[in-house]
Design an enzyme around this catalytic site. Structure first.
Site, PDB file in Angstrom:
ATOM      1  N   ASP A 143       0.836  -1.199   0.000  1.00 41.26           N
ATOM      2  CA  ASP A 143       0.000   0.000   0.000  1.00 41.26           C
ATOM      3  C   ASP A 143       0.869   1.245   0.000  1.00 41.26           C
ATOM      4  OD1 ASP A 143      -0.005   1.238   3.038  1.00 41.26           O
ATOM      5  OD2 ASP A 143       0.186  -0.943   3.101  1.00 41.26           O
ATOM      6  N   SER A 144       0.418   2.266  -0.728  1.00 40.50           N
ATOM      7  CA  SER A 144       1.084   3.566  -0.779  1.00 40.50           C
ATOM      8  C   SER A 144       2.530   3.402  -1.241  1.00 40.50           C
ATOM      9  CB  SER A 144       0.984   4.240   0.593  1.00 40.50           C
ATOM     10  OG  SER A 144       1.348   5.600   0.521  1.00 40.50           O
ATOM     11  N   ALA A 145       3.503   3.827  -0.440  1.00 40.87           N
ATOM     12  CA  ALA A 145       4.897   3.618  -0.819  1.00 40.87           C
ATOM     13  C   ALA A 145       5.172   2.138  -1.048  1.00 40.87           C
ATOM     14  CB  ALA A 145       5.819   4.163   0.268  1.00 40.87           C
TER      15      ALA A 145
END
Length: 311
Positions: A143-145
């Site tokens: 998720d995300s980074a």
């Protein structure tokens, strides 16, 4: 789908935060506090372990696990986060798929800037392979980074000549360190979590002077995506990183990659973390689990057929 649920979460994410510059310790503590409010599902057991040179959290179903492994990379802008902080998302993937996940505690910037995180994630994948894991039974997720790392680790594995995993699953991935997507500006008011200034600040900590226009930092802009395994990109319309996913999906299709771009309206960054309180989060996680099941089942069947043909 509930407008009231979305509005309640949006208001929570817009709560006033400390003004002025924050230390890296304050940033990390704030992120951990935010993520501690997410619901971790029952039906999992966690064990501290290691992959390669890095600690990891093994997240397994309480009942007997099905075949296949999820190699998970947490979010936090490359400067914050931990396997424990992302346990809500990892745990829901485990309970929905019945498969074991290893969530990697990769090194963080600014103490360990680019390319430390990718060195760690690639090292973890090598460790799985060296331990006998069948690459067709492994999926990268994050998720995300960490969603960005799921993609860039796949690129690094391909370029290193390693066999690729069965699939890549990315929730609101960060895929463009150049910050040239239109959504960085057009979605700033809708995004309750990020601003251009905030992502540029954490980006500078991670880059530490590196040129952002390179494949392992901005695959949505400049990577050769040919040969990558099937990908599912899930993203919300209320986030400035929306175009990271839309542009990567377009480039992946042009390169002949099987890619699903799954865009949910009116939800924020990594909305899947709000499972059990946001209908869209539960539905997105169901779709993600179905994708992983299909890819692992397809890969397993193909491996079995190949083995039978050579017997």
């Amino acid at each position: 789908m509930s407008k009231e649920q979305r509005a309640r979460i949006d208001a929570r994410l817009r709560q006033p935060r400390p003004e002025g510059p924050r230390t890296i310790e304050e940033m990390r503590a704030g992120f951990e506090a935010l993520m501690s409010g997410m619901t971790v599902p029952d039906g999992i057991r966690t064990t501290r372990t290691a992959l390669g040179d890095r600690p990891a959290l093994r997240v397994a179903p309480v009942d007997r696990a099905r075949s296949g492994t999820i190699l998970y990379f947490h979010g936090g802008g490359w400067v914050s986060g931990s396997p424990e902080a992302s346990l809500a998302v990892t745990g829901h993937l485990v309970t929905r798929t019945g498969r074991t996940a290893y969530s990697l505690d990769y090194r963080l910037a600014p103490e360990h800037p680019f390319p430390a995180a990718i060195e760690d994630t690639l090292g973890a994948y090598r460790a799985l392979l060296d331990g006998g894991a069948d690459p067709s039974a492994v999926v990268f997720a994050g998720d995300s980074a960490g969603g960005g790392l799921a993609v860039t680790t796949c690129l690094a594995a391909r370029d290193a000549g390693l066999p690729l995993p069965a699939a890549v699953l990315a929730f609101s991935p960060g895929l463009d360190a150049t910050r040239t997507g239109e959504s960085v500006d057009t979605k700033e008011g809708a995004d309750p979590f990020f601003t251009r200034a905030s992502v540029e600040h954490t980006g500078r900590l991670y880059l530490a002077g590196a040129d952002p226009r390179q494949p392992l930092l901005s695959p949505a802009v400049c990577a050769d995506l040919s040969g990558l395994p099937p990908m599912l990109l899930q993203v919300g319309t209320n986030e400035i990183l929306l175009d990271d996913s839309t542009r990567l999906a377009a480039r992946a299709r042009a390169a002949g990659v099987d890619v699903i771009l799954d865009v949910t309206a009116g939800v924020p960054h990594v909305f899947q973390a709000f499972a059990d309180e946001l209908d869209e989060a539960d539905e997105a996680l169901d779709r993600a689990a179905l994708f992983l099941d299909q890819r692992l089942r397809t890969a397993t069947a193909a491996a079995a057929a190949a083995a039978a043909a050579t017997a």
